[in-house]
Structures are given as C-alpha cells and as structure tokens.
Design an enzyme around this catalytic site. Sequence first.
Site, PDB file in Angstrom:
ATOM      1  N   GLY A 157     -12.948 -17.526  15.330  1.00 16.60           N
ATOM      2  CA  GLY A 157     -13.696 -17.312  16.575  1.00 16.60           C
ATOM      3  C   GLY A 157     -12.853 -17.480  17.824  1.00 16.60           C
ATOM      4  N   LYS A 166     -14.507 -12.359  35.772  1.00 12.41           N
ATOM      5  CA  LYS A 166     -13.152 -12.083  36.275  1.00 12.41           C
ATOM      6  C   LYS A 166     -12.912 -10.592  36.493  1.00 12.41           C
ATOM      7  CE  LYS A 166     -12.753 -13.236  31.648  1.00 12.41           C
ATOM      8  NZ  LYS A 166     -12.940 -14.419  30.851  1.00 12.41           N
ATOM      9  N   LYS A 214      -7.336 -12.326  35.791  1.00  8.83           N
ATOM     10  CA  LYS A 214      -7.271 -13.652  36.412  1.00  8.83           C
ATOM     11  C   LYS A 214      -6.108 -13.725  37.400  1.00  8.83           C
ATOM     12  CE  LYS A 214      -9.307 -15.505  32.211  1.00  8.83           C
ATOM     13  NZ  LYS A 214      -8.908 -15.960  30.850  1.00  8.83           N
ATOM     14  N   VAL A 242     -11.599 -17.902  36.456  1.00  9.66           N
ATOM     15  CA  VAL A 242     -10.177 -18.126  36.188  1.00  9.66           C
ATOM     16  C   VAL A 242      -9.974 -19.442  35.445  1.00  9.66           C
ATOM     17  CG1 VAL A 242      -7.906 -18.487  37.224  1.00  9.66           C
ATOM     18  CG2 VAL A 242      -9.472 -16.819  38.230  1.00  9.66           C
ATOM     19  N   GLU A 301     -15.113 -19.921  40.511  1.00 11.01           N
ATOM     20  CA  GLU A 301     -14.214 -20.859  39.810  1.00 11.01           C
ATOM     21  C   GLU A 301     -14.185 -20.579  38.319  1.00 11.01           C
ATOM     22  OE1 GLU A 301     -11.469 -22.883  39.594  1.00 11.01           O
ATOM     23  OE2 GLU A 301     -12.293 -24.006  41.286  1.00 11.01           O
TER      24      GLU A 301
END
Lengths: 430, 430
Positions: free
Chosen positions: A189, A107, A207, A134, A131
């Site tokens: 995490g 991104k 994004k 985002v 694809e």
Amino acid sequence: MTGAMKIGVAGLGTVGGGLCRLIETNGSLLAQRCGRSLLVSAVSARDRRKDRGLSLEGARWYEDPVSLAKDPELDVVVELIGGSEGVAYEVVATALSAGKHVVTANKALIAHHGTALARIAEEKGVTLAYEGAVAGGIPAIKTLREGLAGNRVTRVQGILNGTCNYILTTMRETGREFGEVLDEAQKLGYAEADPSFDVDGVDAAHKLAIITALAFGCEVDFDAIQVEGIRRVSAIDIAYAEELGFRIKLLGIAQRRNGAIEQRVHPCMVPKSAPIASVEGVFNAVHAEGDFVGRIMIEGAGAGERPTASAVAADLLDIARGAQLPTFGISATALESLPTLPMAEHRGAYYLRLLVVDRPGVIADVAAALRDEDISVEAMLQRGRAPGEAVPVVIVTHETGEAQMAKALARIEALKSCLETPRMIRIEQP
Amino acid sequence: MTGAMKIGVAGLGTVGGGLCRLIETNGSLLAQRCGRSLLVSAVSARDRRKDRGLSLEGARWYEDPVSLAKDPELDVVVELIGGSEGVAYEVVATALSAGKHVVTANKALIAHHGTALARIAEEKGVTLAYEGAVAGGIPAIKTLREGLAGNRVTRVQGILNGTCNYILTTMRETGREFGEVLDEAQKLGYAEADPSFDVDGVDAAHKLAIITALAFGCEVDFDAIQVEGIRRVSAIDIAYAEELGFRIKLLGIAQRRNGAIEQRVHPCMVPKSAPIASVEGVFNAVHAEGDFVGRIMIEGAGAGERPTASAVAADLLDIARGAQLPTFGISATALESLPTLPMAEHRGAYYLRLLVVDRPGVIADVAAALRDEDISVEAMLQRGRAPGEAVPVVIVTHETGEAQMAKALARIEALKSCLETPRMIRIEQP
C-alpha cells in the site's frame, strides 16, 4: 471567544475522514488553542451510505460539492477531492469567490492554478491555505512563509514523495531492483496500482512548484520544472553510490540564479553526511537555505490520513485565530513571473556509469571526450578485468555545465566500445 | 498597507547587531511580506561610541533600556540584553505593561518568568514572542504552537545546545577527552570562557522549560527539570556507544505521563539510525511527537548572530502581519500547573560501565545485583582478560525503572571488586 467556526468538508476520503476524526478527538484542545470551537457543519462525498466510522452528527449533506461551496452558513471550505481540474477547481474557486476561506491539500490544483486562485483569495480578502498539499504533516509551508520570513531564500530542496523514497531506501537496504521493490510497495500500500504519478516524479514536481513560488515570491510554474523519475535507477548505481559515499534520493530542487529560477526533480546523489541523506523510507523532508538562517531542514511523515489531517487542521487553526497571510507569502499581484533557467545552464558534478568493452584505448577515448568538453574527473572506478568483454566503468566529475556534459555523453555513447547508453546521475552538494 | 512598524531594540550585542543588519539588508523584502516597513526607531546599548558597523540613522538613542521600553512612539520592543533578572526583566515587563508588543531571544527570562510575563501580555492584548530564545534560527516555537496545533503532543525532545553537541561530535570524531575538546572549542569561539552554563546543561534546560510549556499547555517550570551536563561523558563511553550502535547526545526531553510532566536534560544514548543521532556539530534539532502528525524533526543552526536574528525577524513579521497568538499556545490563564514526575519514576533502558577486578565471581555479583532489582540484561561486553587486574565491563539493560536502577547501582558500587563509581547513561528510543 467568538462563535464556532463553521467548516464544510468537500471529500470524505482518507484525508477528509482523518480531519473529521481529528476534530472529534482533539476538539476541546483545538478550541482552547484558537479561542473558538471548530464545527464540521457540512460535508460532501459521493456515497452517503458508506460507513466511514464518523458521526458527522448535525452536518448537512451535499451530493454536489459545488453547492456545499456556496453554503452561506460556512466560514471555511476544506477541499479534499483532489485533481487539478474539474470539480476540485470549481469548489475552490466558488468558495473563494463567495468570500469563504479555503483550505486544501490538493497539490495538483495549487501547482496548476495557484497563482490565479491566490488572486481571487486576495480580492475577496480571504485565506487560501494548503499546508497539507506539500509534505503531509510537515509544516513546510508555514516554515517557508513565516519561519523564514526574515530571509532571502537562496535554495530549497526536498524529498517530496514518500513512495519514491521508500523504494530507493528499500533498494539500498536489500540490493534489489526497482521493479521488484515497486511490486512489493504496491502490495504494502505504499505505491498506487498505477504508480506513474509517483515514480515518474510528477507528484514531487507539483509540490516543488508550490514551494518555489513561496520561497522566491514568483508565480507558480509547474510547466517550467524539469522532471525525471526513478524508474531508471538501478541496483548497481545504488551500490556504487554507497561505495563513493553517496545516497541516491529523488529530490525536488529550486534555486534562483542569474535572475532566473532553476526548478528540477530528478534522482540525485547526495553525500551520506548530508542531513537529507538520512531521511529514509516513506519520510519526507524539506531543506531550505536563507541568507540569515543558514540551512534548516524539517522532516516527518509526508503523506497518510493522520499526518495530512494534522496539516489541514493547522491551517484551520490559523484561520480560526484570525491569521491573514498572503497565499504565497507576498501579495498575489506582486508575484514575479521569472524566467526559467534552461537545464542546459545547470552546473554541478556528475556520476557516470558506462558499460564498455575492456580493451586498450577505451578509457583514453572516454577521457578524451570529457577533456574536450573541459570536464575534469574526480574519481574513476573500474572493477576487475575482463579483456575483450563488457565491464562497467564509473566516473565522478568535478563541477561542470550540463550542456558540456550532454555533448561529452553523446560522444561517449557513439564510441564503438560503449555498449549501452551511459547512465548519468547528478550529484548535489547541499 | 498601514504605516511603518516602529521597533525599539534594547541591546546591540551579537543578536541586536544581526537584527539591525537583517532589517537593513532585507528591508524591502520584509515590507513586501508583511505589507508595511519595519523601522528601527530607537536603540539602547551601553556604549554609544562603539563601532558596530550599523548606520542606525534616525534612531533615538537611550542610555537606559527601561526608558526605551516606555517610549510612546514604539509599537514593539525587542529585548536582547539577556539574563533572567534585572534590567532585561524590567524592560520586558515595562514594555508589555505599556501595551507594546515584545520580542525577545532571552531564554533565561522566559524560562524563569514566562508564565507571569505571558499573563501581562494577555491582559494588555499584546504579543510576547520568543522564537529566538529556543534553538536559534530553527522555527521550533512556530512549529509547536502553530504547525502542530491540531495535535495532542505526547513528547518533545531536542538537541538544544550547540556547544555540547559540538563537543560530543568532536569527541566522537577524534577520540579525544572532554577537557581537551572543550579547550579547543573555547579557542574556536564555540564555547564561552566560563562554559558551565552550556556544558552543565543549564542553557538546554532553559530552552526545554519553554518548549515543555508550549507543547503541553502548562506553566513554565524550570525548577522541575532534572539537569545533568556532559562533563562526565568520557571518550571510552563514546567508543562503546559506537560499538553498540548508539550516539551520545545531550538531549532535553519532556513527556506527559500519568498526569504529570517528566522534564530532563542529560546525556543520552540514541540509536544511530534515529534522525536526531545524525544532527552533528553546532547544529540543534527539535523532535516532536503528536497524536496525528506522528514524528517530526526540525534541525538547523542553534545559535549565532544571523540565525538568531532570523528568528527575531520572524516574530516581528508575525506582529506586523497582525498575528495575535497566545504566548504558550493557549490563554495564559488556562496554563495548567502540572505535577512533576519524579526522576525515580522514569523508565527506560540503561548503559552501565563498571571498572572491576577481573576475578572469578565478579560478574556473578553484578548480575545478582541487577537480577534482585528485576533488571534484565540485553548485552554485556568485556574486553580481553587481565586476571587480578582492572577491566571495564559494559552492560546494556532492557527497560526498567530509575529507582530500581539506582538501588542496583548502589549495590554494585559497594562491591569490593568494583573499583570506581559505575557510569550510567540513559538510553532513549525516540
């Protein structure tokens, strides 16, 4: 059925590993769907000896991903190295210039260099697909570029960062403060050791820059985005939001207004009844409005090995099926360079929380500051009484201008009875 | 840029009119997006003199839509006549056989003849597209066929009928009964004069049949669907659902299990926290689970002139951009003929509502009937006491088999103290 599509994967981290596993697991299904098999025929990563649990049988190994990008045998290069500059950029530019299709989940790269890279792709007649860049597994790019292609898009907004949404959801559910929940998210995490990229809104802004270009046919303009993260959202604001019928979400929002583009990422209060309000935890969502389709929203896992691999695979299948789509939905040379709507021209309703001394005349002073900027109040909450002591006062305004609000807030902050910088959160009515 | 794509529109009702308006309004945008202009060059409808507010300048007029389908000038025929048989079928089959691409929003046609028509399209090397047939403006077909193409889909479910969702939402919000809300929906234009197609679940089943084929790569098999509508959902069940943490939705659900396909449309109780539970009013949603993407959901307007026109336009743009996609995601000759999982083999949790005489031993009799079929109870509600009189008893079970449940229900219904046929609603944990 033509021959196998030969893929080079640059970067075997989380997503790269996930992609190889996806192709291993679902290979025959993919071949059935696109009429040819997908073959990982070259890979590149830093450490060849690391056990990644992948067979990678027969794949050529490159120490240098830029050399992989030049491999004449490859049909497609998948860039999963990350970062807006340096080697990731070089891999993508080299592969495109060599006439190879490129799929990336990067991104930062597309947000900073999307327009220039789209132009190279177009000159060479190849696809640049992203694809996975985002909203993870959510087919947000496909939805905007193809699903809504019949529409003039008027507005896009999204929950574009799962870490922030997880933190905000957990703060609401537990009543705890940002710092504490962030610590926990790091242990689980869900947040990085250095969380600033996520919690300061930069990742969401990357994004947003991409979907703005796609939605409005304009050049990608990351620097035009007004960005504010979630560090200043406090438990008390979340509790007030709940009481007032709102949820606090970090949204990326883009809309076209007066021939300019407004792009912003910041915490928002959204009505609980809005579909985007019920997107919780690490989930992402993209909401778009078009002149014919009305409003649609798509939600799902916004990150992670398997969802992002799913998005990268979808791009590979499109290429294998022979789809030829312009990177941002129209010719890269036709992308408009649109002016940025200054934040001062934003209009909306506002939530304000003040800490004031509870004494006669204070509310009158605050009300006068708002009145003088022509800001009308929809609701005011004051909990209990504590004469002479500090009490929080919450105000919800009707729609007004950001510039007026800034002036009123400066005046309120300057009041002697105002004990701290007022907290302001914009209200969005999606 | 190649020449204009010449479109023939058969049927100028709501969606046909909307499509012509979309092409008029957004024509230059569409041309920018697909590199050529879209031209409505022929139309067909019953009454030529009717004022539809469309210019249709230069479009040839056909009294007979089948003649339009044969027009050698056309690149694409858009069928918006409706109905599974007769002229709509003839138009589509004729156009495909003549080597023209076809776009349709006709769910009944695809649900009944999808496999056969896909085979004709494939033989002729043309596209048969039907985004507008499922969930109006929502790009559900594109999401399943392309967005999730990297996944083995394990389950799809959706709110596929806006009329039913409107009625159920309004029943919940107002506490009113089905008949009353249906009357109102008819007055508001949200339900047809003859509502059976919608409220009996047939329309949702048409759409489910289509997405099942796409999700699982199998032949379209409408007749395999177990269908139950919403006429028997009563206000009291909606109130109990609310109390138990559920919402009642009419869902279409398909999943693959034991090498067979389970396809069913019926009222379901879904947890309030499930994303699909908050899809309200006339909105539709499609929820899919894939082995890599996890769960994604897409929601939006499920019907209406403009949203459906948006979906039809997306199909036209794909064709204009040169996309060549197999009708159901894989070659029509490779679509499997999968057995149907009998409803008796369904497994899930159940909500039961009984009307029983409040006297000693009744609950013991009911509990014994469940125990003897190995059904364990998660919750039981009984409101108040009315010795010797009728009281409702509500039971929520743990997961069990449909066949066992049927046996237990038969035994409960046969109890003297059971005053009416027990009401059963399946619980879905999406």
